[in-house]
Each structure stands twice: as structure tokens, then as C-alpha cells.
Design a protein around this motif. Sequence first.
Motif, PDB file in Angstrom:
ATOM      1  N   LEU A  20       4.413   4.663 -13.459  1.00  0.00           N
ATOM      2  CA  LEU A  20       3.347   4.416 -12.478  1.00  0.00           C
ATOM      3  C   LEU A  20       3.909   3.755 -11.220  1.00  0.00           C
ATOM      4  CD1 LEU A  20      -0.091   2.760 -13.231  1.00  0.00           C
ATOM      5  CD2 LEU A  20       1.261   2.081 -11.287  1.00  0.00           C
ATOM      6  N   GLU A  21       4.682   2.677 -11.410  1.00  0.00           N
ATOM      7  CA  GLU A  21       5.162   1.905 -10.265  1.00  0.00           C
ATOM      8  C   GLU A  21       6.136   2.711  -9.410  1.00  0.00           C
ATOM      9  OE1 GLU A  21       4.052  -0.812  -9.163  1.00  0.00           O
ATOM     10  OE2 GLU A  21       3.712  -2.335 -10.682  1.00  0.00           O
ATOM     11  N   THR A  22       7.016   3.464 -10.044  1.00  0.00           N
ATOM     12  CA  THR A  22       8.009   4.217  -9.276  1.00  0.00           C
ATOM     13  C   THR A  22       7.426   5.477  -8.651  1.00  0.00           C
ATOM     14  OG1 THR A  22       8.756   5.312 -11.314  1.00  0.00           O
ATOM     15  CG2 THR A  22       9.940   3.332 -10.614  1.00  0.00           C
ATOM     16  N   GLY A  23       6.284   5.928  -9.155  1.00  0.00           N
ATOM     17  CA  GLY A  23       5.655   7.127  -8.612  1.00  0.00           C
ATOM     18  C   GLY A  23       4.282   6.880  -8.049  1.00  0.00           C
ATOM     19  N   MET A  24       4.005   5.617  -7.658  1.00  0.00           N
ATOM     20  CA  MET A  24       2.655   5.270  -7.220  1.00  0.00           C
ATOM     21  C   MET A  24       2.259   6.062  -5.980  1.00  0.00           C
ATOM     22  SD  MET A  24       2.787   1.516  -5.384  1.00  0.00           S
ATOM     23  CE  MET A  24       2.789   1.454  -3.594  1.00  0.00           C
ATOM     24  N   THR A  25       0.977   6.304  -5.861  1.00  0.00           N
ATOM     25  CA  THR A  25       0.439   7.028  -4.717  1.00  0.00           C
ATOM     26  C   THR A  25       0.374   6.118  -3.499  1.00  0.00           C
ATOM     27  OG1 THR A  25      -0.908   8.387  -6.196  1.00  0.00           O
ATOM     28  CG2 THR A  25      -1.547   8.340  -3.874  1.00  0.00           C
ATOM     29  N   PHE A  70       0.823  -1.218   0.000  1.00  0.00           N
ATOM     30  CA  PHE A  70       0.000   0.000   0.000  1.00  0.00           C
ATOM     31  C   PHE A  70       0.853   1.262   0.000  1.00  0.00           C
ATOM     32  CE2 PHE A  70       0.299  -1.034   4.563  1.00  0.00           C
ATOM     33  CZ  PHE A  70       0.703   0.188   5.096  1.00  0.00           C
ATOM     34  N   ASP A  71       2.184   1.100   0.182  1.00  0.00           N
ATOM     35  CA  ASP A  71       3.089   2.231  -0.003  1.00  0.00           C
ATOM     36  C   ASP A  71       4.429   1.705  -0.510  1.00  0.00           C
ATOM     37  OD1 ASP A  71       4.617   1.341   2.206  1.00  0.00           O
ATOM     38  OD2 ASP A  71       3.594   2.669   3.594  1.00  0.00           O
ATOM     39  N   ARG A  72       5.280   2.617  -0.963  1.00  0.00           N
ATOM     40  CA  ARG A  72       6.527   2.203  -1.605  1.00  0.00           C
ATOM     41  C   ARG A  72       7.513   1.568  -0.634  1.00  0.00           C
ATOM     42  NH1 ARG A  72       6.846   7.826  -4.733  1.00  0.00           N
ATOM     43  NH2 ARG A  72       5.566   8.277  -2.900  1.00  0.00           N
ATOM     44  N   ASP A  73       7.390   1.875   0.656  1.00  0.00           N
ATOM     45  CA  ASP A  73       8.268   1.263   1.640  1.00  0.00           C
ATOM     46  C   ASP A  73       7.967  -0.219   1.834  1.00  0.00           C
ATOM     47  OD1 ASP A  73       9.612   3.623   2.094  1.00  0.00           O
ATOM     48  OD2 ASP A  73       8.361   4.206   3.812  1.00  0.00           O
ATOM     49  N   GLY A  74       6.864  -0.685   1.282  1.00  0.00           N
ATOM     50  CA  GLY A  74       6.495  -2.077   1.450  1.00  0.00           C
ATOM     51  C   GLY A  74       7.314  -3.052   0.625  1.00  0.00           C
ATOM     52  N   PHE A  75       8.046  -2.551  -0.364  1.00  0.00           N
ATOM     53  CA  PHE A  75       8.854  -3.424  -1.212  1.00  0.00           C
ATOM     54  C   PHE A  75      10.259  -3.573  -0.629  1.00  0.00           C
ATOM     55  CE2 PHE A  75       5.678  -1.495  -3.986  1.00  0.00           C
ATOM     56  CZ  PHE A  75       5.123  -2.620  -4.588  1.00  0.00           C
ATOM     57  N   HIS A  76      10.894  -4.693  -0.918  1.00  0.00           N
ATOM     58  CA  HIS A  76      12.272  -4.885  -0.498  1.00  0.00           C
ATOM     59  C   HIS A  76      13.150  -3.772  -1.073  1.00  0.00           C
ATOM     60  CE1 HIS A  76      12.211  -8.740   1.577  1.00  0.00           C
ATOM     61  NE2 HIS A  76      11.403  -9.217   0.649  1.00  0.00           N
ATOM     62  N   PRO A  77      14.184  -3.348  -0.346  1.00  0.00           N
ATOM     63  CA  PRO A  77      15.104  -2.343  -0.875  1.00  0.00           C
ATOM     64  C   PRO A  77      15.662  -2.764  -2.238  1.00  0.00           C
ATOM     65  CG  PRO A  77      15.544  -2.718   1.450  1.00  0.00           C
ATOM     66  CD  PRO A  77      14.537  -3.755   1.030  1.00  0.00           C
ATOM     67  N   GLY A  78      15.663  -1.837  -3.164  1.00  0.00           N
ATOM     68  CA  GLY A  78      16.201  -2.104  -4.486  1.00  0.00           C
ATOM     69  C   GLY A  78      15.186  -2.528  -5.523  1.00  0.00           C
ATOM     70  N   VAL A  79      14.000  -2.991  -5.088  1.00  0.00           N
ATOM     71  CA  VAL A  79      12.996  -3.467  -6.049  1.00  0.00           C
ATOM     72  C   VAL A  79      12.548  -2.330  -6.966  1.00  0.00           C
ATOM     73  CG1 VAL A  79      10.621  -4.299  -6.294  1.00  0.00           C
ATOM     74  CG2 VAL A  79      12.181  -5.425  -4.707  1.00  0.00           C
ATOM     75  N   LEU A  80      12.164  -1.204  -6.401  1.00  0.00           N
ATOM     76  CA  LEU A  80      11.688  -0.102  -7.235  1.00  0.00           C
ATOM     77  C   LEU A  80      12.823   0.542  -8.015  1.00  0.00           C
ATOM     78  CD1 LEU A  80       8.983   1.574  -4.963  1.00  0.00           C
ATOM     79  CD2 LEU A  80       8.683  -0.062  -6.831  1.00  0.00           C
ATOM     80  N   ASP A  81      14.057   0.471  -7.495  1.00  0.00           N
ATOM     81  CA  ASP A  81      15.196   0.939  -8.280  1.00  0.00           C
ATOM     82  C   ASP A  81      15.363   0.081  -9.533  1.00  0.00           C
ATOM     83  OD1 ASP A  81      15.765   2.908  -6.410  1.00  0.00           O
ATOM     84  OD2 ASP A  81      17.182   1.643  -5.310  1.00  0.00           O
ATOM     85  N   GLY A  82      15.155  -1.211  -9.373  1.00  0.00           N
ATOM     86  CA  GLY A  82      15.222  -2.099 -10.532  1.00  0.00           C
ATOM     87  C   GLY A  82      14.120  -1.821 -11.533  1.00  0.00           C
ATOM     88  N   ASP A 141       8.799 -13.066  -1.869  1.00  0.00           N
ATOM     89  CA  ASP A 141       8.090 -12.085  -2.687  1.00  0.00           C
ATOM     90  C   ASP A 141       8.931 -10.822  -2.862  1.00  0.00           C
ATOM     91  OD1 ASP A 141       5.982 -10.635  -3.973  1.00  0.00           O
ATOM     92  OD2 ASP A 141       4.515 -11.698  -2.747  1.00  0.00           O
ATOM     93  N   LEU A 142       8.448  -9.930  -3.742  1.00  0.00           N
ATOM     94  CA  LEU A 142       9.031  -8.595  -3.860  1.00  0.00           C
ATOM     95  C   LEU A 142       8.593  -7.705  -2.703  1.00  0.00           C
ATOM     96  CD1 LEU A 142       8.470  -7.938  -7.683  1.00  0.00           C
ATOM     97  CD2 LEU A 142      10.484  -8.898  -6.557  1.00  0.00           C
ATOM     98  N   VAL A 143       7.507  -8.078  -2.063  1.00  0.00           N
ATOM     99  CA  VAL A 143       6.967  -7.348  -0.918  1.00  0.00           C
ATOM    100  C   VAL A 143       7.583  -7.907   0.365  1.00  0.00           C
ATOM    101  CG1 VAL A 143       4.871  -6.759   0.353  1.00  0.00           C
ATOM    102  CG2 VAL A 143       4.815  -6.942  -2.138  1.00  0.00           C
TER     103      VAL A 143
END
Length: 258
Positions: free
Chosen positions: A172-177, A122-134, A199-201
Motif C-alpha cells: 500500500l505505502e509503496t504504491g499509494m495513489t 499527499f503524493d510519494r514525492d512528499g517523503f524524504h528520499p529513501g524513505v519509501l525504499d526503506g 519527520d519522514l515527510v
Amino acid sequence: MGYARAGSLDVYYEEHGEGDPPLLLLHGALATIETSFAAVLPELAKCRRVVAVEQQGHGRTRAGDHPLTLESMADDTAAVLDQLGAGPVDVLGYDLGAGVALHLAARRPDLVRRLVFVGHAFDRDGFHPGVLDGVARLTPAMLVGSPFERAYAAVAPDPSGFATLVERTVALETGMTDLHPDEVRALAAPTLVVVGDADLVRPEHALRMFRLRGGGVPGDLVGLPAAQLAVLPGTSHAALLARPDLLLALVLPFLQAH
């Protein structure tokens, strides 16, 4: 199968099976109905009227002229359900589709009876570090010949649009609300949170969402909460929907619970 109007956009949908309440399926990023749900849709359709949609720019739905966001896709989905007279529905969202489902439940609580939230945050901090960078480094060239590109080319009205879809999805994914924890806590629909143990989460985030939804209480003393948490063993993000033996054994009882 057919198209429903959402503003200026014609959204592709399919219906399978019979049984109330209907079950809405929301696919993952870059995916089609088939690439996300081929392993589970036939079993789900044995006991439910299943409505599956393809979001803006995905599969058989053309790219629209409004931004590709979780909020806009939730509104498009609500327009489809309104036209089909299908609400309230149970919703199973996977990956990006889980984010859409969450925003649908927040924006149109009248349409969502129960929510199955699979493999998202539900927020970007929910993903493992590096996932959204990838994700930010993802380019269309990296997906040439992938199942995503092949599925898109097989059904899209304009097969040349895949590169644009990748670029818009990355944005969208890197700037999701992010949803505020209070917004997650306030959702009306009972929620099943599902992640893989690989998971990625982050599993800590899934537990946090479970607690925000009312879970994590001593059920023997206060009764079972409306929220449930499932961590599928030996399961990566990509494999979540490829394990119908595990997933359906959890999802079907949750959807049928009183």
C-alpha cells in the motif's frame, strides 16, 4: 466499542467522551487505536465525542477480501460514520491514517468538517528520499518483538495474521495513489497540516500542502486563511503523537475555531 458493517467487512470502532461535533481518529500503519493515540485520546475525550476506528487487517478488524488501499479504507471509514450517524465530523489522521483522512475528505466531503493531517504526504514525492525504499525492504521478520507486533498479538482475532498485514501495508505505502494538487486544493474542509522538523515527510512538502489549502497569505491584509501549518520542533515522525504538550495546544484551538 463495537463493530460496524462496511460491505463484507466488520470494522472495529470505539467511542469515548461527549461533545459535538464528533472527532474521528484514524491510526497509523500497522497500529491499533492504543499504539497511535494513547497519549492524546484521554484529553481529546474530555471535550469531544471521539470515534476511533481500526482499519482492515489492523488491530481488532479482520483482513477483508478487498484490496488494502487508502481509498478502500476511506470508504470503510465512511460506512462506519454513516451507520453511527456521526457525520459531519472533525478528523485527526496520523501517518497512514492521515492519508485515509485525506481521501475521505475528497470522496465524502459531506462527512468531514475539519481536517488535522499529521505526518503524511499527499503524493510519494512528499517523503524524504529513501524513505519509501526503506519501506519496500521491510519484512515481517524485522518487526518481531516490536510494539506493533505485540499490540497486534494482544487484540487481533487472528494473531498469526501480522505477517500478512506487514506485506499488504508495504504494498500500500509503496504504491499509494497520489492526489493531484488540484484535488488537494479543491478540498472543502479547513486543514491543519502537522509535521515534525525531523519527520519522514519533507518540510517543503508540508509547506506546499499548506499553500494548496489556502495558506501562506498576508493575514493582516486579507484575513487569516482556513489552513494552518505546524512544524513541531525537535520531533521525529514516531514522536508526533507522543508530544501531547505540543500537539494538543495546536489541535484543540484549530478544532474550536470559527
